[in-house]
Design a protein around this motif. Structure first.
Motif, mmCIF file in Angstrom:
data_model
loop_
_atom_site.group_PDB
_atom_site.id
_atom_site.type_symbol
_atom_site.label_atom_id
_atom_site.label_comp_id
_atom_site.label_asym_id
_atom_site.label_seq_id
_atom_site.Cartn_x
_atom_site.Cartn_y
_atom_site.Cartn_z
ATOM 1 N N ALA A 88 0.804 -1.222 0.000
ATOM 2 C CA ALA A 88 0.000 0.000 0.000
ATOM 3 C C ALA A 88 0.842 1.280 0.000
ATOM 4 O O ALA A 88 0.301 2.369 -0.234
ATOM 5 C CB ALA A 88 -0.933 0.014 1.213
ATOM 6 N N GLN A 89 2.153 1.163 0.225
ATOM 7 C CA GLN A 89 3.001 2.355 0.260
ATOM 8 C C GLN A 89 3.296 2.838 -1.148
ATOM 9 O O GLN A 89 3.458 2.040 -2.068
ATOM 10 C CB GLN A 89 4.327 2.052 0.985
ATOM 11 N N PRO A 90 3.407 4.143 -1.338
ATOM 12 C CA PRO A 90 3.774 4.657 -2.662
ATOM 13 C C PRO A 90 5.252 4.378 -2.945
ATOM 14 O O PRO A 90 6.064 4.261 -2.032
ATOM 15 C CB PRO A 90 3.517 6.169 -2.527
ATOM 16 N N GLU A 91 5.588 4.264 -4.207
ATOM 17 C CA GLU A 91 6.997 4.133 -4.582
ATOM 18 C C GLU A 91 7.665 5.492 -4.429
ATOM 19 O O GLU A 91 7.008 6.505 -4.597
ATOM 20 C CB GLU A 91 7.142 3.649 -6.034
ATOM 21 N N PRO A 92 8.927 5.583 -4.071
ATOM 22 C CA PRO A 92 9.876 4.493 -3.845
ATOM 23 C C PRO A 92 9.861 3.938 -2.415
ATOM 24 O O PRO A 92 10.606 3.025 -2.095
ATOM 25 C CB PRO A 92 11.228 5.137 -4.142
ATOM 26 N N LYS A 93 8.989 4.480 -1.571
ATOM 27 C CA LYS A 93 8.929 4.018 -0.184
ATOM 28 C C LYS A 93 8.594 2.529 -0.116
ATOM 29 O O LYS A 93 9.120 1.809 0.729
ATOM 30 C CB LYS A 93 7.906 4.829 0.606
ATOM 31 N N ARG A 94 7.730 2.052 -0.998
ATOM 32 C CA ARG A 94 7.345 0.635 -1.009
ATOM 33 C C ARG A 94 8.573 -0.253 -1.190
ATOM 34 O O ARG A 94 8.769 -1.211 -0.452
ATOM 35 C CB ARG A 94 6.352 0.357 -2.125
ATOM 36 N N ASN A 95 9.408 0.076 -2.143
ATOM 37 C CA ASN A 95 10.609 -0.706 -2.413
ATOM 38 C C ASN A 95 11.568 -0.663 -1.213
ATOM 39 O O ASN A 95 12.145 -1.687 -0.840
ATOM 40 C CB ASN A 95 11.290 -0.190 -3.683
ATOM 41 N N ASP A 96 11.720 0.509 -0.608
ATOM 42 C CA ASP A 96 12.582 0.640 0.570
ATOM 43 C C ASP A 96 12.038 -0.161 1.750
ATOM 44 O O ASP A 96 12.796 -0.829 2.459
ATOM 45 C CB ASP A 96 12.752 2.105 0.973
ATOM 46 N N ILE A 109 10.714 6.694 6.432
ATOM 47 C CA ILE A 109 10.609 5.464 7.218
ATOM 48 C C ILE A 109 11.215 5.688 8.595
ATOM 49 O O ILE A 109 12.249 6.345 8.731
ATOM 50 C CB ILE A 109 11.346 4.306 6.508
ATOM 51 N N SER A 110 10.587 5.113 9.607
ATOM 52 C CA SER A 110 11.123 5.111 10.963
ATOM 53 C C SER A 110 11.467 3.683 11.343
ATOM 54 O O SER A 110 10.695 2.760 11.075
ATOM 55 C CB SER A 110 10.098 5.655 11.961
ATOM 56 N N VAL A 111 12.629 3.527 11.981
ATOM 57 C CA VAL A 111 13.036 2.243 12.547
ATOM 58 C C VAL A 111 13.092 2.444 14.050
ATOM 59 O O VAL A 111 13.781 3.343 14.534
ATOM 60 C CB VAL A 111 14.408 1.787 12.011
ATOM 61 N N TYR A 112 12.363 1.611 14.781
ATOM 62 C CA TYR A 112 12.304 1.718 16.235
ATOM 63 C C TYR A 112 13.126 0.607 16.862
ATOM 64 O O TYR A 112 13.000 -0.556 16.473
ATOM 65 C CB TYR A 112 10.854 1.602 16.725
ATOM 66 N N ILE A 113 13.944 0.968 17.826
ATOM 67 C CA ILE A 113 14.718 -0.009 18.599
ATOM 68 C C ILE A 113 14.261 0.158 20.034
ATOM 69 O O ILE A 113 14.627 1.119 20.714
ATOM 70 C CB ILE A 113 16.230 0.205 18.397
ATOM 71 N N ALA A 153 14.925 7.933 2.701
ATOM 72 C CA ALA A 153 15.087 6.809 1.775
ATOM 73 C C ALA A 153 16.335 6.011 2.151
ATOM 74 O O ALA A 153 17.303 6.577 2.672
ATOM 75 C CB ALA A 153 15.204 7.321 0.339
ATOM 76 N N LEU A 154 16.320 4.727 1.871
ATOM 77 C CA LEU A 154 17.469 3.877 2.184
ATOM 78 C C LEU A 154 18.749 4.377 1.512
ATOM 79 O O LEU A 154 19.830 4.262 2.079
ATOM 80 C CB LEU A 154 17.204 2.428 1.759
#
Length: 141
Positions: free
Chosen positions: A13-21, A85-89, A120-121
């Motif tokens: 459901a995410q738009p590109e390029p976020k979906r690919n990342d 994108i958020s990465v949670y630790i 983005a990555l």
């Protein structure tokens, strides 16, 4: 619908390029944690009201509250946000550790006590992000 299907639908459901990342990041985390418990939180509270972004979670640990109660929760999480994108630790007691250890080396990212946020990555050093994830899955940090 099972958790794997919910995760797949969320990523699709995410738009590109976020979906690919998001897909690439999900696959990398599964390589790091191949047999981990998977979570999908849709961001809704008990009344069905949207209160946060949806999250994909990996692994588990017990949150210990001041009143002595505990709750199982994911150790590593990822979420799409409005800018990236958020990465949670989760579960890190030293809220200065992530920013001091990874903040200057990771690239174009905002690093807080438990979150690494980037657009983005391609704008970050993925190996440094993987190091942070590896740190986050260690028991007893």
């Amino acid at each position: 619908m099972n958790i794997r299907q919910q995760i797949e639908n969320y990523i699709i459901a995410q738009p590109e390029p976020k979906r690919n990342d998001m897909q690439g990041l999900h696959e990398r985390i599964l390589q790091i944690l191949p047999s981990c418990k998977l979570w999908f939180l849709d961001g809704k509270n008990e009344q069905g009201k949207l209160v946060s972004n949806s999250n994909i979670g990996y692994g588990s640990y017990l949150i210990k509250y001041a009143d002595g109660t505990t709750k199982e929760f994911y150790r590593i999480g990822i979420s799409a946000n409005t800018t990236g994108i958020s990465v949670y630790i989760m579960g890190i007691s030293d809220k200065n550790y992530l920013p001091q250890t990874y903040g200057k080396r990771i690239g174009k990212a905002t690093v807080t006590g438990y979150c690494i946020k980037f657009k983005a990555l391609k704008e970050i050093n993925i190996e440094i992000l993987e190091d942070a994830i590896q740190y986050g899955i260690q028991p007893g940090f």
